[in-house]
Design an enzyme around this catalytic site. Structure first.
Site, PDB file in Angstrom:
ATOM      1  N   SER A 158     -27.197 -11.665 -10.951  1.00 52.96           N
ATOM      2  CA  SER A 158     -26.757 -10.280 -11.123  1.00 52.96           C
ATOM      3  C   SER A 158     -25.785 -10.218 -12.296  1.00 52.96           C
ATOM      4  O   SER A 158     -24.939 -11.085 -12.450  1.00 52.96           O
ATOM      5  CB  SER A 158     -26.052  -9.823  -9.837  1.00 52.96           C
ATOM      6  OG  SER A 158     -25.278  -8.674 -10.081  1.00 52.96           O
ATOM      7  N   LYS A 159     -25.923  -9.192 -13.100  1.00 55.49           N
ATOM      8  CA  LYS A 159     -24.994  -9.016 -14.228  1.00 55.49           C
ATOM      9  C   LYS A 159     -23.770  -8.254 -13.697  1.00 55.49           C
ATOM     10  O   LYS A 159     -23.554  -7.072 -13.982  1.00 55.49           O
ATOM     11  CB  LYS A 159     -25.718  -8.259 -15.347  1.00 55.49           C
ATOM     12  CG  LYS A 159     -25.280  -8.658 -16.741  1.00 55.49           C
ATOM     13  CD  LYS A 159     -26.200  -8.095 -17.791  1.00 55.49           C
ATOM     14  CE  LYS A 159     -25.449  -7.709 -19.054  1.00 55.49           C
ATOM     15  NZ  LYS A 159     -24.645  -8.753 -19.676  1.00 55.49           N
TER      16      LYS A 159
END
Ligand code: PMP
Length: 307
Positions: A158-159
């Site tokens: 996940s960013k």
């Protein structure tokens, strides 16, 4: 890097004036870092401005939010259409950088994010070479004393906004020591990625990159584009775990990211990569990528979302 303001920013369904795109100081994300973002580029092409791999970026944004259990109130299609509209509204005919962000706004305080409003915004502005104009000739890399996150400490697929504290610490350490960028090792000592880019090396004509999931690296959209381009050019490309020795002994090395694009690495911890100049395979791949993003390679047309 300084930001060049444009006219409008899209916030929760509306295009608001740049200066009015503000949030409350008690916004949840400002305190606890929960949220996700994307970095996307649009380029001028012979048929007008096009956003590069827009759908892939918005899909990753939704995947990031899924991991964080944040329900984005917009569909993939709505996010993509909004991004295009934003480029049009701001008349960014020469291309730009786009920054979608999903964050928690004002309403709840305390570590528990449940109940805090999920907010969505997209900004766009003209942005130059991320690692500086000199990056063309190759950048000097330093292996960071900071480890990349263990996936059980911070979801690496996940960013995540808060995850970038780790990246910022590594970046500052490298820059203050006189380098351009940091290479991060995972908690197991294997090479992971850079602070905002994936990493490739070339050894004996084979192109190698750490396997994203195993290495705790973000699954880069530029990385995926390079894997495709390199294979199309006839190279053998492989995801392989690597140690710092592999970096010191590489024939060529380069990093890839939306902001940085494809940048040759001239040295790692003061050991020259090859003779320190961009290698032939790096140069060929970089040139092809630059043509693809600017609509000069019809075979990669499907990557371009016309505005
Ligand atoms: N790793 C990290 C930590 C990043 O922030 C980025 C930039 N999004 C990348 C890799 C490269 O990803 P992409 O090519 O999709 O921009």
């Amino acid at each position: 890097m300084p930001i060049t303001p444009t006219k409008k920013i899209w916030m929760d369904g509306e295009f608001v004036d740049w200066d009015d795109a503000t949030v409350h100081v008690l916004s949840h994300t400002l305190h606890y870092g929960m949220g996700a973002f994307e970095g996307i580029r649009a380029y001028k092409t012979p048929n007008g401005v096009a956003i590069f791999r827009l759908k892939d970026h918005m899909e990753r944004l939704l995947r990031s939010c899924r991991i964080l259990m944040m329900d984005v109130p917009y569909s993939l299609k709505e996010l993509c259409e909004t991004a295009k509209e934003l480029v049009r509204v701001n008349e960014l005919h020469d291309g730009c950088y786009l920054r979608p962000i999903v964050y928690l706004g004002y309403g709840e305080i305390g570590v528990n994010p449940i109940g805090a409003p999920v907010q969505t915004a997209i900004a766009a502005w003209p942005w130059g070479a991320y690692l500086g104009e000199h990056a063309e000739k190759g950048v000097r890399m330093k292996i960071s004393s900071w480890s990349r996150h263990h996936p059980n400490a911070m979801p690496t697929a996940s960013k995540t906004i808060g995850g970038y504290v780790n990246a910022s610490l590594a970046k500052v350490e490298a820059v203050k020591a006189g380098y351009d960028e940091a290479i991060m090792l995972g908690p197991d000592g294997r090479v992971s990625e850079c602070t905002g880019e994936n990493l490739f090396i070339v050894k004996d004509g084979v192109i190698l990159s750490p396997p994203p999931s195993e290495a705790g690296a973000l699954r880069g959209i530029t990385q995926a584009s390079i894997v495709k381009i390199a294979a199309d050019l006839g190279y053998v490309v492989s995801f392989e775990a690597m140690r710092r020795d592999d970096l010191y002994l590489a024939d060529e090395a380069f990093l890839t990211g939306t902001a940085a694009e494809v940048v040759p690495i001239s040295s790692v911890d003061d050991r020259l990569v090859g003779d320190g100049n961009p290698g032939p395979i790096t140069t060929e791949i970089k040139t092809t990528y630059h043509q693809a993003i600017r609509g000069e390679r019809p075979q990669y047309e499907e990557w371009l979302a016309r505005v």
